[in-house]
Design a protein around this motif. Structure first.
Motif, short mmCIF file in Angstrom:
data_model
loop_
_atom_site.label_atom_id
_atom_site.label_comp_id
_atom_site.label_asym_id
_atom_site.label_seq_id
_atom_site.Cartn_x
_atom_site.Cartn_y
_atom_site.Cartn_z
N THR A 64 0.83 -1.21 0.00
CA THR A 64 0.00 0.00 0.00
C THR A 64 0.86 1.25 0.00
O THR A 64 0.60 2.21 -0.74
CB THR A 64 -0.93 0.00 1.23
OG1 THR A 64 -1.83 -1.10 1.14
CG2 THR A 64 -1.74 1.29 1.31
N GLU A 131 -8.90 6.31 0.95
CA GLU A 131 -9.36 4.98 1.36
C GLU A 131 -8.43 4.32 2.37
O GLU A 131 -8.89 3.69 3.32
CB GLU A 131 -9.48 4.08 0.12
CG GLU A 131 -9.92 2.66 0.43
CD GLU A 131 -9.93 1.77 -0.80
OE1 GLU A 131 -10.09 0.55 -0.65
OE2 GLU A 131 -9.79 2.30 -1.93
N LYS A 132 -7.13 4.45 2.16
CA LYS A 132 -6.17 3.72 2.98
C LYS A 132 -5.60 4.52 4.14
O LYS A 132 -5.01 3.94 5.06
CB LYS A 132 -5.00 3.23 2.10
CG LYS A 132 -5.42 2.23 1.03
CD LYS A 132 -5.92 0.93 1.64
CE LYS A 132 -6.18 -0.12 0.56
NZ LYS A 132 -6.67 -1.40 1.14
N PRO A 136 -9.21 5.34 7.52
CA PRO A 136 -8.74 4.62 8.70
C PRO A 136 -8.27 5.53 9.83
O PRO A 136 -8.37 5.17 10.99
CB PRO A 136 -7.56 3.78 8.15
CG PRO A 136 -7.89 3.60 6.70
CD PRO A 136 -8.53 4.89 6.28
N ALA A 267 -6.60 -4.56 10.68
CA ALA A 267 -6.28 -3.59 9.63
C ALA A 267 -5.21 -4.13 8.70
O ALA A 267 -5.25 -3.92 7.48
CB ALA A 267 -5.82 -2.27 10.26
N PHE A 271 -7.48 -5.50 5.56
CA PHE A 271 -7.63 -4.33 4.70
C PHE A 271 -6.31 -3.81 4.13
O PHE A 271 -6.32 -2.91 3.30
CB PHE A 271 -8.32 -3.20 5.49
CG PHE A 271 -9.63 -3.60 6.09
CD1 PHE A 271 -10.75 -3.79 5.30
CD2 PHE A 271 -9.74 -3.81 7.47
CE1 PHE A 271 -11.96 -4.16 5.86
CE2 PHE A 271 -10.94 -4.18 8.04
CZ PHE A 271 -12.06 -4.36 7.23
N HIS A 272 -5.17 -4.35 4.60
CA HIS A 272 -3.84 -3.86 4.18
C HIS A 272 -3.74 -2.35 4.40
O HIS A 272 -3.09 -1.64 3.63
CB HIS A 272 -3.56 -4.19 2.71
CG HIS A 272 -3.54 -5.65 2.43
ND1 HIS A 272 -3.64 -6.18 1.15
CD2 HIS A 272 -3.44 -6.73 3.25
CE1 HIS A 272 -3.60 -7.49 1.21
NE2 HIS A 272 -3.47 -7.85 2.47
N ALA A 273 -4.41 -1.88 5.45
CA ALA A 273 -4.45 -0.44 5.73
C ALA A 273 -3.35 -0.08 6.72
O ALA A 273 -3.26 -0.67 7.80
CB ALA A 273 -5.81 -0.05 6.30
#
Length: 332
Positions: A64, A131-132, A136, A267, A271-273
């Motif tokens: 990401t 989004e990322k 968050p 996370a 979500f790879h956040a």
């Protein structure tokens, strides 16, 4: 591509990881130290080891960072953008560490990337930023606050007939596990952020191709620097998290650490956040403290912390933009 520029940029990225480690060491151990579940040095050693282990647990967050926030810049200007982004993040880390403010190293890095990209005329992937990062940034503290409150309320109900002394002794032991889980999550999240930056530098220098697996040496170097920084300790911020928001007891510390670790794992894997460990543990402490009584939380201190969260990205972005222009002036 100038090999010297690549080496310098990677070196600055690893130094950022070191500052990230000592800036954020409080996230993993402040509650355990404040409740005397662990001695400071034992807690730091445990956190350093678990950070090292956590760094090898995944690569979604690194992807990401390297591909989802700004378009990969090219040439000497691209390396200058990465260098300036890191300078912006490092400066903000040092400023907030000096004042004992638990701000987010992660958002300092993201702010630096956006600021340097805008200054350098590189595309910012605003959809990815929203989004990322932005969503968050708002959601994870709220989730930490609510879950922290619920977990602590459940603990209070389950152990309502237990003797206070026995309960605290048991949770003091349990905190060694929850603190380790918190440190593992910190390594999982924060080491990968630096890996993403180093991968971007390697792609710019044509050493790696976009989409290639993260080289082992990048993982090892990032993990080691994060662990070394963690062991160095961030005592100023530790006092803020451990005592200034609320005086924690062992059950509260366990609830806060368990909550924060759960949010970070979710996370990272779901979500790879790249969320902020600082935001999550701080909000979890607030939620846990609110079960005692609302005014048990020192909301004035909490307000200053939250304000710091909001100014982190623009402040780091401004420093990064100035740094980029300085690099272009002095190095062409």
């Amino acid at each position: 591509m100038d090999t010297f520029a690549l080496v310098v940029t990677i070196g600055v990225a690893l130094f950022f990881t070191y500052t990230n480690g000592f800036h954020d060491s409080a996230n993993a151990i402040a509650t355990s130290v404040s409740t005397r579940a662990l001695t400071p040095r034992a807690a730091l050693l445990m956190a350093a080891v678990m950070n090292l282990a956590g760094a090898f647990m995944g690569s979604g967050v690194a992807k990401t960072v390297s591909e989802g926030i700004i378009a990969t810049p090219t040439g000497d200007k691209g390396m200058g953008i990465l260098f300036a982004a890191l300078v912006g993040a490092i400066v903000w880390n040092l400023v907030t560490w000096y004042f004992g403010l638990p701000s987010s190293s992660s958002h300092a890095l993201f702010g630096g990337m956006v600021g340097a990209a805008l200054a350098g005329g590189t595309e910012v992937i605003w959809g990815g930023v929203l989004e990322k990062i932005v969503i968050p940034m708002f959601v994870s503290p709220f989730v930490g606050l609510i879950i922290g409150y619920l977990v602590m309320a459940a603990i209070m109900w389950i152990f309502r007939r237990s003797g206070p002394h026995k309960t605290k002794r048991g949770f003091r032991i349990a905190q060694t596990v929850s603190a380790a889980a918190m440190a593992l999550g910190h390594g999982l999240q924060d080491a990968q952020k630096t890996m993403g930056i180093v991968v971007m530098a390697l792609v710019i220098a044509d050493v790696e191709q976009s989409g290639d697996p993260i080289p082992l040496w990048v993982k090892v170097a990032s993990a080691l620097m994060l662990s070394l920084g963690t062991y160095a300790g961030g005592w100023r911020i530790m006092r803020t998290l451990g005592r200034r928001i609320i005086e924690l007891d062992p059950p509260q510390g366990f609830a806060a650490e368990t909550t924060a670790a759960s949010v970070m794992y979710s996370a990272s894997f779901m979500f790879h956040a790249p969320i902020s460990t600082t935001h999550v543990i701080t909000s979890a402490i607030m939620g846990v403290g609110a079960t005692k009584r609302i005014n048990a939380v020192r909301w004035g201190v909490a307000k200053n912390i939250v304000l710091g969260w909001f100014i982190t990205m623009p402040a780091a972005a401004a420093v990064a933009a100035v740094s980029f222009f300085a690099v272009r002036i002095f190095f062409g």
